[in-house]
Write a protein that holds these residues in place. Structure first.
Motif, PDB file in Angstrom:
ATOM      1  N   GLU A  73       9.023   4.721   3.105  1.00  0.00           N
ATOM      2  CA  GLU A  73       8.010   4.801   2.045  1.00  0.00           C
ATOM      3  C   GLU A  73       7.658   6.258   1.723  1.00  0.00           C
ATOM      4  OE1 GLU A  73       7.803   3.088   4.847  1.00  0.00           O
ATOM      5  OE2 GLU A  73       5.852   3.237   5.828  1.00  0.00           O
ATOM      6  N   PHE A  84      19.259  -0.946  -5.358  1.00  0.00           N
ATOM      7  CA  PHE A  84      19.960  -1.766  -4.364  1.00  0.00           C
ATOM      8  C   PHE A  84      21.225  -2.414  -4.918  1.00  0.00           C
ATOM      9  CE2 PHE A  84      17.101  -2.514  -0.589  1.00  0.00           C
ATOM     10  CZ  PHE A  84      16.203  -1.519  -0.903  1.00  0.00           C
ATOM     11  N   VAL A  88      16.442  -7.537  -3.671  1.00  0.00           N
ATOM     12  CA  VAL A  88      15.891  -8.592  -2.815  1.00  0.00           C
ATOM     13  C   VAL A  88      14.841  -9.419  -3.563  1.00  0.00           C
ATOM     14  CG1 VAL A  88      14.690  -9.000  -0.637  1.00  0.00           C
ATOM     15  CG2 VAL A  88      16.296  -7.096  -0.835  1.00  0.00           C
ATOM     16  N   PRO A  91       9.509 -14.068  -3.319  1.00  0.00           N
ATOM     17  CA  PRO A  91       8.909 -15.211  -4.011  1.00  0.00           C
ATOM     18  C   PRO A  91       7.388 -15.065  -4.150  1.00  0.00           C
ATOM     19  CG  PRO A  91      10.408 -15.954  -2.283  1.00  0.00           C
ATOM     20  CD  PRO A  91      10.244 -14.471  -2.122  1.00  0.00           C
ATOM     21  N   GLY A  92       6.896 -15.437  -5.320  1.00  0.00           N
ATOM     22  CA  GLY A  92       5.447 -15.481  -5.527  1.00  0.00           C
ATOM     23  C   GLY A  92       4.817 -14.137  -5.859  1.00  0.00           C
ATOM     24  N   VAL A  93       5.577 -13.049  -5.713  1.00  0.00           N
ATOM     25  CA  VAL A  93       5.009 -11.736  -6.026  1.00  0.00           C
ATOM     26  C   VAL A  93       5.467 -11.315  -7.419  1.00  0.00           C
ATOM     27  CG1 VAL A  93       4.898  -9.295  -5.384  1.00  0.00           C
ATOM     28  CG2 VAL A  93       4.958 -11.051  -3.606  1.00  0.00           C
ATOM     29  N   PHE A  98       4.229  -5.960  -8.425  1.00  0.00           N
ATOM     30  CA  PHE A  98       4.979  -5.268  -7.376  1.00  0.00           C
ATOM     31  C   PHE A  98       5.222  -3.812  -7.766  1.00  0.00           C
ATOM     32  CE2 PHE A  98       9.219  -3.918  -5.888  1.00  0.00           C
ATOM     33  CZ  PHE A  98       9.029  -3.982  -4.510  1.00  0.00           C
TER      34      PHE A  98
ATOM     35  N   GLN B 422      13.515  -7.851   2.833  1.00  0.00           N
ATOM     36  CA  GLN B 422      12.315  -7.799   2.003  1.00  0.00           C
ATOM     37  C   GLN B 422      11.443  -6.602   2.383  1.00  0.00           C
ATOM     38  OE1 GLN B 422      10.833 -11.748   2.799  1.00  0.00           O
ATOM     39  NE2 GLN B 422      11.291 -12.435   0.727  1.00  0.00           N
ATOM     40  N   PHE B 424      12.376  -3.820   3.828  1.00  0.00           N
ATOM     41  CA  PHE B 424      12.994  -2.555   3.442  1.00  0.00           C
ATOM     42  C   PHE B 424      12.909  -2.333   1.937  1.00  0.00           C
ATOM     43  CE2 PHE B 424      16.820   0.005   2.283  1.00  0.00           C
ATOM     44  CZ  PHE B 424      16.313   1.216   2.732  1.00  0.00           C
ATOM     45  N   TYR B 425      13.073  -3.395   1.198  1.00  0.00           N
ATOM     46  CA  TYR B 425      12.990  -3.284  -0.259  1.00  0.00           C
ATOM     47  C   TYR B 425      11.620  -2.747  -0.669  1.00  0.00           C
ATOM     48  CZ  TYR B 425      13.842  -4.588  -5.158  1.00  0.00           C
ATOM     49  OH  TYR B 425      14.032  -4.569  -6.524  1.00  0.00           O
ATOM     50  N   CYS B 426      10.573  -3.316  -0.075  1.00  0.00           N
ATOM     51  CA  CYS B 426       9.214  -2.850  -0.385  1.00  0.00           C
ATOM     52  C   CYS B 426       9.020  -1.400   0.037  1.00  0.00           C
ATOM     53  CB  CYS B 426       8.165  -3.712   0.321  1.00  0.00           C
ATOM     54  SG  CYS B 426       8.096  -5.406  -0.274  1.00  0.00           S
ATOM     55  N   ARG B 427       9.482  -1.078   1.233  1.00  0.00           N
ATOM     56  CA  ARG B 427       9.253   0.275   1.750  1.00  0.00           C
ATOM     57  C   ARG B 427      10.049   1.307   0.946  1.00  0.00           C
ATOM     58  NH1 ARG B 427       9.876   0.637   8.034  1.00  0.00           N
ATOM     59  NH2 ARG B 427       8.585   2.486   7.718  1.00  0.00           N
ATOM     60  N   ILE B 431       6.026   1.219  -0.602  1.00  0.00           N
ATOM     61  CA  ILE B 431       4.938   0.379  -0.095  1.00  0.00           C
ATOM     62  C   ILE B 431       4.989   0.343   1.440  1.00  0.00           C
ATOM     63  CG2 ILE B 431       3.984  -1.951  -0.118  1.00  0.00           C
ATOM     64  CD1 ILE B 431       5.377  -2.208  -2.930  1.00  0.00           C
ATOM     65  N   ALA B 432       3.896   0.727   2.080  1.00  0.00           N
ATOM     66  CA  ALA B 432       3.865   0.799   3.543  1.00  0.00           C
ATOM     67  C   ALA B 432       3.982  -0.598   4.164  1.00  0.00           C
ATOM     68  CB  ALA B 432       2.581   1.469   4.008  1.00  0.00           C
ATOM     69  N   GLU B 433       4.420  -0.607   5.401  1.00  0.00           N
ATOM     70  CA  GLU B 433       4.736  -1.846   6.105  1.00  0.00           C
ATOM     71  C   GLU B 433       3.659  -2.942   6.016  1.00  0.00           C
ATOM     72  OE1 GLU B 433       7.439  -2.065  10.139  1.00  0.00           O
ATOM     73  OE2 GLU B 433       6.155  -0.348   9.796  1.00  0.00           O
ATOM     74  N   MET B 439       1.593  -8.337   0.887  1.00  0.00           N
ATOM     75  CA  MET B 439       2.094  -8.695  -0.430  1.00  0.00           C
ATOM     76  C   MET B 439       3.031  -9.915  -0.343  1.00  0.00           C
ATOM     77  SD  MET B 439       4.213  -6.243  -2.991  1.00  0.00           S
ATOM     78  CE  MET B 439       2.880  -5.217  -3.513  1.00  0.00           C
ATOM     79  N   ILE B 440       3.890  -9.902   0.648  1.00  0.00           N
ATOM     80  CA  ILE B 440       4.836 -11.013   0.798  1.00  0.00           C
ATOM     81  C   ILE B 440       4.085 -12.300   1.163  1.00  0.00           C
ATOM     82  CG2 ILE B 440       6.778 -11.876   2.182  1.00  0.00           C
ATOM     83  CD1 ILE B 440       7.643  -8.841   2.391  1.00  0.00           C
ATOM     84  N   ASP B 442       0.945 -12.947   0.506  1.00  0.00           N
ATOM     85  CA  ASP B 442       0.180 -13.336  -0.669  1.00  0.00           C
ATOM     86  C   ASP B 442       1.067 -14.096  -1.659  1.00  0.00           C
ATOM     87  OD1 ASP B 442      -2.075 -13.358  -2.372  1.00  0.00           O
ATOM     88  OD2 ASP B 442      -1.204 -11.711  -3.501  1.00  0.00           O
ATOM     89  N   GLY B 443       2.273 -13.603  -1.825  1.00  0.00           N
ATOM     90  CA  GLY B 443       3.219 -14.279  -2.710  1.00  0.00           C
ATOM     91  C   GLY B 443       3.545 -15.682  -2.213  1.00  0.00           C
ATOM     92  N   PHE B 444       3.679 -15.772  -0.896  1.00  0.00           N
ATOM     93  CA  PHE B 444       3.983 -17.054  -0.259  1.00  0.00           C
ATOM     94  C   PHE B 444       2.861 -18.078  -0.504  1.00  0.00           C
ATOM     95  CE2 PHE B 444       3.569 -19.594   3.714  1.00  0.00           C
ATOM     96  CZ  PHE B 444       4.793 -20.243   3.702  1.00  0.00           C
ATOM     97  N   LYS B 446       0.724 -18.036  -3.068  1.00  0.00           N
ATOM     98  CA  LYS B 446       0.308 -18.026  -4.460  1.00  0.00           C
ATOM     99  C   LYS B 446      -0.068 -19.395  -5.015  1.00  0.00           C
ATOM    100  CE  LYS B 446       0.172 -14.715  -7.344  1.00  0.00           C
ATOM    101  NZ  LYS B 446       0.349 -13.526  -6.655  1.00  0.00           N
ATOM    102  N   LYS B 461      -7.478 -13.677  -0.184  1.00  0.00           N
ATOM    103  CA  LYS B 461      -6.427 -12.682  -0.083  1.00  0.00           C
ATOM    104  C   LYS B 461      -6.828 -11.581   0.899  1.00  0.00           C
ATOM    105  CE  LYS B 461      -3.852  -9.718  -2.956  1.00  0.00           C
ATOM    106  NZ  LYS B 461      -3.788  -8.937  -4.145  1.00  0.00           N
TER     107      LYS B 461
END
Lengths: 250, 473
Positions: A73, A84, A88, A91-93, A98, B422, B424-427, B431-433, B439-440, B442-444, B446, B461
């Motif tokens: 980060e 990438f 990736v 889901p839901g975000v 994002f 997922q 690694f994609y965010c980071r 976006i910090a760990e 976020m993931i 929260d998405g789950f 939703k 949330k």
């Protein structure tokens, strides 16, 4: 901007990069080509800090700082962007949500003011000119149910919003039909600037027809075995990697 | 007219909340103890305790008898052991069954300042509640209901909203008609105990208190009720018992939406302390075209045993259950729902999201029952589990009983992990760990958060974020 010296890296105990050196300056577009298993994607992953890649020797200096000690980060906030090979799904975000979280996290890390939703929306509208993606895609979950082409275009769109200094495109052209390839290439061309450098990792020459690189490097068996200008790519297209003599994938 | 009779929907909710959630911090900072003079019953349970409790609350004879009957039934029952839970034995004689502030304030001005301060600490100043757009909350502090906002406005609109103690005294005909009509006194071990001893909560200076709330909501013909319930409980070292009963009755064309955010003390990182949350919640779609919807976000309690259910009695009635249950450290949850289809063309929908982290265990247990008369009834169940880390568990126990050949039951289930890809994609996007995990997650969740009223969704949330601190890395 980026200086890689004698980089050695292992994945799962196997040495993939074996003394890679490369220098990239602001404003330059470098294409990294090479056969399967040469270490192209490993290079992208090591530069962006993915877990599981162990650097055993060598240095990577980015704007004068040691890139390898930075968390992924932190690298992103410092302006390193990895498009990438396989974007990736989350889901839901929401895709836009994002992206705003990412941008604001980066801005915060750089000590800049975060954007509120109105400012962000304005930015998104503006950047949509770079990479047209449909409203519907903006409002869907991150990459969820996107086609291959949509995923890659979404990566370029993210890049347009995040405005990195060093963009690493990991086989962004793979799996794209010709129309999608042209769109992606156009997006990249729009983002070319004297302050920004690109590292395009690719298998095929055809992307380079649309994004003309300043330098082409051949990566084979973990090292850069040949460098040249765009004509090198054409030569490769004609003779294949085997014709280089430097040894294709070991 | 609608009658909403409520007792201690544990008002210590996290309302208004960004600040509260932050204030909760890594440790459970709601763990203060309020110094208010108490009158309580000594620990122990027998018929005299119940008579004393009933007398303190000035209850009529029929109520005392109702309690005693429940108590006698309870004595013959055994604690349920079918859930996937490890529960240390509970000494019911060591529990104090009634604690109340000595002063019984009649208005907000008379409320003990220390009590208001407690709300303050929890971010729920009473006067601010009125500002909660159109939402009336019965503020109950441990035992006795101390203030109810909007009560008069509600009354003008034909809604009765008061504590159960008051309802028993003031609206005995409604209480007698409906109390125990959805969850009978002998329904299950904890419901029977609740029926015998329910009061207005507890959780104050008494050494070992239990909390036994009772909520009854009756939505009469064509009425719509949306009820929010939020809970946080002061910290305690010992495990405390919370055995509430909630009964909902929806008459013809009526709709009840019952939303809960539950954040009882979950115990510490080593599994010491925490609340035992053994709750019976059931709704009865008694009239045709009625609808009951349960939405819950459960992040608290050491052990959760809870199955908000709907009996679909009226033709074309609808039951819904949306749930997020998060467990961390040593928490255990066995939660889900029951949809009992009796009427024709009844419909039910279940969306359950379980998140397990640390060494916790999270089970979904659900029953979908299509009775003989459930002509053309339908159910759809979606049951997803998300695992964080390697030492937690997720389990799914769906039961289906179909006695009508025209009924359709669908069940989908998934179990997933937050993947390295997922993260690694965010980071790689900056976006910090921990933010990536939130976020993931929260998405789950939703699909469930969407069902919550706005102010609750924000709170939920935040609560998940706080609850998941330290779950990664």
């Amino acid at each position: 901007m980026l200086k890689i010296e004698n980089l050695h890296a292992r994945v799962a105990g196997r040495e993939i990069l074996k003394g890679l050196s490369l220098e990239v300056n602001a404003g330059e577009v470098h294409a990294i080509m090479g056969p399967n298993g040469a270490g192209k994607s490993t290079l992208g992953n090591v530069l962006s800090g993915r877990d599981g890649y162990e650097v055993t020797a060598g240095t990577v200096s980015y704007n004068g700082v040691d890139l390898l000690t930075m968390a992924p980060e932190a690298r992103a906030a410092a302006g390193v962007f990895l498009a990438f090979q396989y974007p990736v799904e989350i889901p839901g975000v929401n895709n836009t949500y994002f992206l705003r979280a990412a941008l604001n996290a980066q801005r915060k890390a750089r000590g800049e003011k975060e954007l509120d939703s109105m400012q962000f929306l304005k930015l998104v509208r503006e950047r949509l000119k770079v990479m047209q993606i449909s409203d519907e895609l903006l409002h869907r979950a991150v990459n969820e149910g996107f086609s291959g082409g949509e995923k890659k275009r979404n990566e370029i769109f993210q890049m347009a919003v995040l405005e990195p200094q060093l963009a690493i495109l990991d086989e962004t052209d793979s799996g794209l039909d010709i129309d999608a390839l042209k769109q992606v290439a156009q997006g990249v061309n729009t983002l070319r600037s004297p302050e920004r450098a690109f590292l395009m990792i690719t298998h095929y020459q055809r992307l380079l027809d649309y994004v003309v690189p300043d330098f082409v490097h051949v990566l084979a068996n973990g090292r850069i075995v040949e460098s040249g200008d765009k004509s090198l790519a054409l030569k490769l297209e004609e003779h294949g990697y085997a014709g280089l003599g430097a040894g294709a994938a070991a | 007219m609608n009658s909403m009779i409520n007792d201690s929907s544990s008002a210590t909710a996290l309302r208004d909340n960004a600040d509260v959630a932050e204030a909760l911090g890594r440790t459970y900072s709601a763990g203060f103890i309020t110094e208010i003079e108490m009158t309580g019953l000594p620990p122990g349970l027998d018929e005299d305790t119940i008579r004393a409790l009933s007398a303190v609350k000035h209850e009529p004879q029929w109520m005392t008898e109702w309690r005693l009957e429940a108590y006698r039934h309870w004595l013959t029952m055994a604690k349920p052991d079918w859930a996937k839970l490890n529960i240390d034995p509970i000494d019911y004689q060591a529990i104090s069954y009634y604690a109340a502030p000595k002063k019984q304030p009649k208005s907000l001005d008379e409320v003990d300042p220390a009590l208001l301060e407690t709300y303050e600490k929890l971010g729920v100043p009473l006067h601010e509640r009125a500002a909660l757009a159109g939402v009336a909350v019965d503020a109950v502090f441990d035992s006795v209901s101390v203030g109810t906002t909007f009560r008069k406005q509600l009354a003008d609109a034909g809604v009765l909203f008061c504590s159960m103690s008051e309802a028993i005294r003031e609206y005995p005909e409604i209480v007698q008609k409906y109390l125990g009509s959805v969850v009978p006194t002998g329904d299950n071990f904890f419901a029977a105990l609740n029926s015998a001893v329910f009061s207005d909560g507890s959780f104050i200076n008494a050494q070992n208190t239990g909390q036994f709330e009772r909520t009854l909501i009756v939505a009469e013909e064509g009425a719509h009720v949306s009820y929010l319930e939020g809970c946080t409980a002061p910290k305690r070292d010992e495990n405390q018992l919370h055995a509430a009963v909630v009964e909902l009755v929806a008459l013809e064309g009526a709709q009840i939406k019952y939303s809960t955010v539950q954040n009882w003390y979950p115990g510490d990182e080593n599994g010491v302390g925490g609340i035992y949350n053994f709750v019976t919640k059931r709704g009865d779609c008694r009239g045709d075209d009625s609808k009951i919807c349960w939405t819950q976000v459960e992040t608290g309690s050491a052990i959760t045993w809870k199955y908000p259910s709907v009996v679909l009695r009226g033709d074309r009635s609808v039951g819904e259950f949306y749930s997020v249950a998060l467990t961390h450290h040593f928490q255990q949850a066995d939660t889900g729902t029951k949809m009992i289809h009796l009427g024709r063309h009844t419909k039910s929908k279940i969306v359950s999201k379980g998140i397990s982290a640390g060494k916790s265990s999270n089970s979904y247990r659900g029953l979908v029952k299509m009775e003989k008369g459930a002509e053309g009834a339908r159910n759809y169940t979606q049951c997803d589990s998300l695992l964080i880390g390697k030492q937690c568990g997720a389990h799914t126990f769906p039961y289906m009983e179909v006695k009508n050949p025209t009924a359709i039951v669908e069940h989908e289930a998934t179990t997933s992990k937050i993947s390295d890809d997922q993260m690694f994609y965010c980071r790689a996007r900056g976006i910090a760990e921990e933010d990536a995990v939130s976020m993931i997650v929260d998405g789950f969740c939703k699909q469930v958060f969407r069902e919550l009223p706005m102010e609750f969704a924000v709170e939920a949330k935040k609560l998940l974020e706080v609850s998941l601190e330290g779950a990664v890395g």
